[in-house]
Design a protein around this motif. Structure first.
Motif, PDB file in Angstrom:
ATOM      1  N   GLY A 286       2.462  -6.557  -6.638  1.00 45.32           N
ATOM      2  CA  GLY A 286       1.270  -5.733  -6.708  1.00 45.32           C
ATOM      3  C   GLY A 286       1.211  -4.603  -5.705  1.00 45.32           C
ATOM      4  O   GLY A 286       1.376  -4.802  -4.502  1.00 45.32           O
TER       5      GLY A 286
ATOM      6  N   SER B 296       1.122  -2.989 -11.050  1.00 39.22           N
ATOM      7  CA  SER B 296       2.102  -4.039 -10.774  1.00 39.22           C
ATOM      8  C   SER B 296       3.408  -3.704 -11.466  1.00 39.22           C
ATOM      9  O   SER B 296       3.408  -3.074 -12.529  1.00 39.22           O
TER      10      SER B 296
ATOM     11  N   TYR C 178       0.819  -1.213   0.000  1.00 37.74           N
ATOM     12  CA  TYR C 178       0.000   0.000   0.000  1.00 37.74           C
ATOM     13  C   TYR C 178       0.849   1.257   0.000  1.00 37.74           C
ATOM     14  O   TYR C 178       1.782   1.386   0.789  1.00 37.74           O
TER      15      TYR C 178
ATOM     16  N   TYR D 105      -9.192   3.778  -4.434  1.00 41.73           N
ATOM     17  CA  TYR D 105      -7.994   2.989  -4.716  1.00 41.73           C
ATOM     18  C   TYR D 105      -7.671   2.974  -6.201  1.00 41.73           C
ATOM     19  O   TYR D 105      -8.520   3.238  -7.033  1.00 41.73           O
TER      20      TYR D 105
ATOM     21  N   HIS E 165      -6.145  -7.656  -5.370  1.00 43.54           N
ATOM     22  CA  HIS E 165      -5.433  -6.869  -6.367  1.00 43.54           C
ATOM     23  C   HIS E 165      -5.936  -7.235  -7.756  1.00 43.54           C
ATOM     24  O   HIS E 165      -5.269  -7.033  -8.741  1.00 43.54           O
TER      25      HIS E 165
ATOM     26  N   VAL F  14      -1.028  -1.132  -4.305  1.00 46.20           N
ATOM     27  CA  VAL F  14      -2.337  -0.512  -4.158  1.00 46.20           C
ATOM     28  C   VAL F  14      -2.110   0.918  -3.695  1.00 46.20           C
ATOM     29  O   VAL F  14      -1.417   1.145  -2.708  1.00 46.20           O
TER      30      VAL F  14
ATOM     31  N   THR G 177      -4.666   0.316  -8.589  1.00 47.59           N
ATOM     32  CA  THR G 177      -3.610  -0.690  -8.457  1.00 47.59           C
ATOM     33  C   THR G 177      -2.673  -0.623  -9.653  1.00 47.59           C
ATOM     34  O   THR G 177      -3.037  -0.151 -10.729  1.00 47.59           O
TER      35      THR G 177
END
Length: 157
Positions: free
Chosen positions: A144, A138, A71, A134, A106, A146, A136
């Motif tokens: 991953g 990668s 996060y 949020y 995710h 967030v 996301t």
């Protein structure tokens, strides 16, 4: 006793590719050190953070891309989305979690059912509540991240 979380080892398959990615995201490069062909450490810090990531050769036996749910907190999710897109980073659309303060997962897609009350819904939180929005992304290996919007911390935090 103070316990400060300051460093996370991130499993990657190609340190140079990961280095280019995290530079593009906007993380600060702190160290790129090679002792020999079998050991290299690349150390980055996200802007505004006291916690850093490291990766490289000979750093971990964890499978590349196996770290999930990292996060990063932002004060404006729309601005963060726009900046990451401008930097060439592939990010999800902004979404909110119908069930509460912490998104569980995710996965891609507008609606992901992660249990009762844990639906991932497209768009900003209707009240634009702190902890409610949020996005996301990668890294090239699939680790991953967030981004969560926090405008005001809950009492006691």
């Amino acid at each position: 006793m103070d316990l400060k979380f300051e460093l996370l080892v991130l499993p990657v398959s190609d340190a140079d590719r990961a280095k280019a990615f995290y530079e593009a995201v906007g993380f600060r490069l702190d160290v790129d050190y090679t002792d020999n062909e079998e050991f290299r450490v690349v150390h980055f810090t996200p802007p505004g953070s006291e916690c850093s990531i490291i990766f490289g050769d000979g750093m971990t036996t964890a499978a590349p891309g196996s770290t999930q749910g990292l996060y990063l907190i932002v004060s404006d999710i729309e601005q963060a989305h726009a900046e990451l897109v401008a930097r060439g980073i592939e990010v999800s659309e902004i979404f909110h979690d119908a069930g509460g303060l912490l998104h569980h997962g995710h996965d891609a897609g507008d609606v992901v059912h992660n249990g009762p009350g844990q639906e991932r819904l497209a768009g900003l939180h209707p009240d634009r509540a702190s902890y409610g929005c949020y996005l996301t992304f990668s890294d090239p290996d699939g680790n991953g991240w967030v981004l969560q919007e926090v405008k005001q911390r809950l009492a006691g935090r």
